[in-house]
Design an enzyme around this catalytic site. Structure first.
Site, PDB file in Angstrom:
ATOM      1  N   ASP A 150      -2.351   2.065  -4.398  1.00  0.00           N
ATOM      2  CA  ASP A 150      -3.611   2.273  -3.681  1.00  0.00           C
ATOM      3  C   ASP A 150      -4.626   1.200  -4.066  1.00  0.00           C
ATOM      4  O   ASP A 150      -4.444   0.454  -5.037  1.00  0.00           O
ATOM      5  CB  ASP A 150      -4.165   3.660  -3.991  1.00  0.00           C
ATOM      6  N   HIS A 191       0.812  -1.215   0.000  1.00  0.00           N
ATOM      7  CA  HIS A 191       0.000   0.000   0.000  1.00  0.00           C
ATOM      8  C   HIS A 191       0.847   1.268   0.000  1.00  0.00           C
ATOM      9  O   HIS A 191       0.342   2.369  -0.259  1.00  0.00           O
ATOM     10  CB  HIS A 191      -0.941   0.008   1.209  1.00  0.00           C
TER      11      HIS A 191
END
Length: 535
Positions: free
Chosen positions: A511, A507
């Site tokens: 995204d 992450h």
């Protein structure tokens, strides 16, 4: 002036290689970096790239010939240029041609100041990126007689296992590291030499002994000393290469029946294979050996212990460290989705029905092909994390493929998978997996990946959370196929095969929406696979 291309030295202990196939022919134009020929040791196959530019003027050795390392293999220069002076010569540096070059290569320079006739055997460097190896098992013990080419011990990197052959002859005088020890590459591991010779000065970290005055050989004798590859003696007294000796032992044939066709009458692999064609060459086990084997089989079975403690192998230790680091240093998140596998299952059936080389293409290969085409549209997933503030995005897909082996999980890389056909990817996966399971894969093939695929579908796994292979930013888990129900366009109930896909991503670099878009596009490409193939 014509230039020679030499036979590379593919490892510390490698003294000769066998030419596999000539890629270039006499008269071809060659550039620096072009592949001239393939060659192999007793461990792996390689490609020899040209170190000169011009016309390939002459080939000094043919396919199947065993060639000592650092010997001239061919000549390259201007058209019509004479390169006969290069034939049979060596382009190695002058110091490499000294009579003591071969044993000196097996011991650090400090051994030159050691007043002993013993020689050190070093820990080989099994790949460009390998800095240390773990000793697996000592095959020879202190006091054993050792010949050049005998297996001394096994060792492993974090990816594969190897055997270390002796580079010296005599008695195994000292062992400096035990089984399970991690040893830096090029470090002295043991000492071999005449009985009673001192070895303390060869031990890692020991202060060198005062050097004895060196005997100066006559100049003529030095010039006449040939540089030959180490060889073990066959039963007939002829020299035999370690590769040929290993083949004779494994096949159970009498190597003394072979006629050497290698350099200086040396027995090489093809000579042993010729002997193997004669049934009379096979050695029958002596009755005493058979009786001993029967007695061993009839020995009493030891008492069963309640448990046993097992140390991690080098590969398992590396996996443990890598996976722990991955979870501790990355912000990992997993998406689970599925797609209609009808199209790829039907295509797989068609390939199987067609037969030939296409029959071996699997559903997993089809997924790899689709991933290689889809990733280029999602660069943040086709990347490596350099640090917390930057990533390296690749222009091609270097696809890592998780392979289960008896020693543990290994991840070889298919470089530039986005430029390969479905058949080429299928063949590459099978070849890499075979090398991993046999334990002879080059460690450099186990790095450089930009994205990894792990397939547990054939184990019936419906969903899982794959752990990212650092420093990559993503990994795709391929799951099994299950029947699901959906409502058709006409309102009818339909049953279709759904294959699961589990994507874990970092992450910090990716995204949730971009990751989901990758899965959506991949699913579309798989559901419309024949359309993807036509692009």
């Amino acid at each position: 002036m014509a230039n020679a291309v030499i036979m590379p030295k593919a490892g510390i202990t490698v003294e000769s290689c066998i030419i596999g196939e000539w890629v270039k022919k006499v008269g071809d134009q060659v550039k620096i970096g072009d592949v001239l020929f393939t060659y192999e040791t007793d461990k792996a196959s390689f490609e020899c790239e040209s170190t000169a530019e011009g016309t390939l003027l002459e080939i000094f050795f043919e396919e199947g010939d065993e060639v000592p390392c650092l010997v001239n293999v061919c000549g390259i220069g201007a058209p019509g240029e004479d390169c006969s002076a290069l034939k049979g010569g060596s382009s190695a540096p002058a110091e490499a041609a000294a009579p003591a070059a071969a044993p000196a290569a097996a011991a650090p320079a400090a051994a030159a100041a050691c007043n002993t006739k013993a020689s050190a055997v070093i820990m080989p460097k099994a790949g460009i990126t390998v800095e240390s190896c773990i000793i697996g098992e000592w095959v020879k013990k202190i006091g054993d007689q050792v010949k050049v080419g005998d297996i001394l011990f096994t060792y492993e990197t974090d990816k594969a296992s190897f055997e270390c052959e002796s580079t010296a002859e005599g008695e195994l005088l000292a062992i400096f590291f035990e089984e399970g020890d991690e040893v830096p590459c090029m470090e002295n591991v043991c000492a071999v030499g005449p009985h009673g010779e001192p070895t303390d000065c060869l031990k890692p970290g020991a202060a060198p002994m005062e050097a004895a005055p060196a005997e100066v050989a006559p100049a003529a004798a030095v010039e006449a000393a040939p540089v030959a590859a180490p060889a073990v003696a066959a039963g007939s007294g002829a020299a035999i290469s370690p590769r040929a000796a290993k083949l004779a032992e494994s096949a159970g044939v009498n190597a003394s029946m072979a006629t050497g066709t290698g350099p200086n009458g040396r027995i090489i692999e093809r000579d042993i294979r010729k002997v193997m064609e004669n049934p009379a060459a096979y050695i029958t086990a002596a009755p005493a050996v058979a009786a001993a084997a029967a007695a061993a089989a009839a020995a009493a079975v030891p008492a069963v212990e309640e448990y046993k403690d097992v140390k991690f192998s080098g590969i398992r230790r590396a996996i443990s460290k890598s996976m722990t680091t991955s979870l501790h240093t990355m912000a990992q998140l997993t998406h689970n989705t599925s797609f209609d596998a009808t199209a790829i299952m039907n295509y797989r059936k068609a390939l199987k029905a067609a037969g030939g080389e296409y029959a071996g293409i699997t559903l997993g290969d089809i997924v790899l092909y689709a991933v290689s085409r889809t990733l280029l549209n999602h660069p943040d997933l086709n990347a490596n994390m350099l640090d917390d503030n930057s990533i390296r995005i690749f222009n091609h897909v270097n696809l890592g493929v998780a392979v289960d082996t008896p020693r543990g999980l290994m991840v070889p890389t298919i470089f530039h998978a986005d430029e390969m056909s479905l058949l080429e990817i299928s063949q590459a996966v099978k070849a890499l997996a075979a090398e991993c399971r046999e334990g002879n894969i080059n460690p450099d093939k186990l790095s450089g990946g930009s994205f990894t695929v792990s397939n547990l579908g054939n184990m019936g796994v419906e969903s899982f959370t794959p752990v990212i292979n650092p420093p990559q930013t993503g990994i795709l888990g391929v799951c099994g196929t299950i029947d699901r129900v959906r409502k058709g366009a006409d309102g009818s109930i339909q049953i279709y095969p759904a294959m699961g896909l589990s994507l874990t991503y970092d992450h910090r670099a990716v995204d949730g929406t971009p990751a989901a878009k990758f899965q959506k596009e991949l699913a579309f490409n798989l559901e419309n696979f024949t359309v993807l193939l036509s692009k």
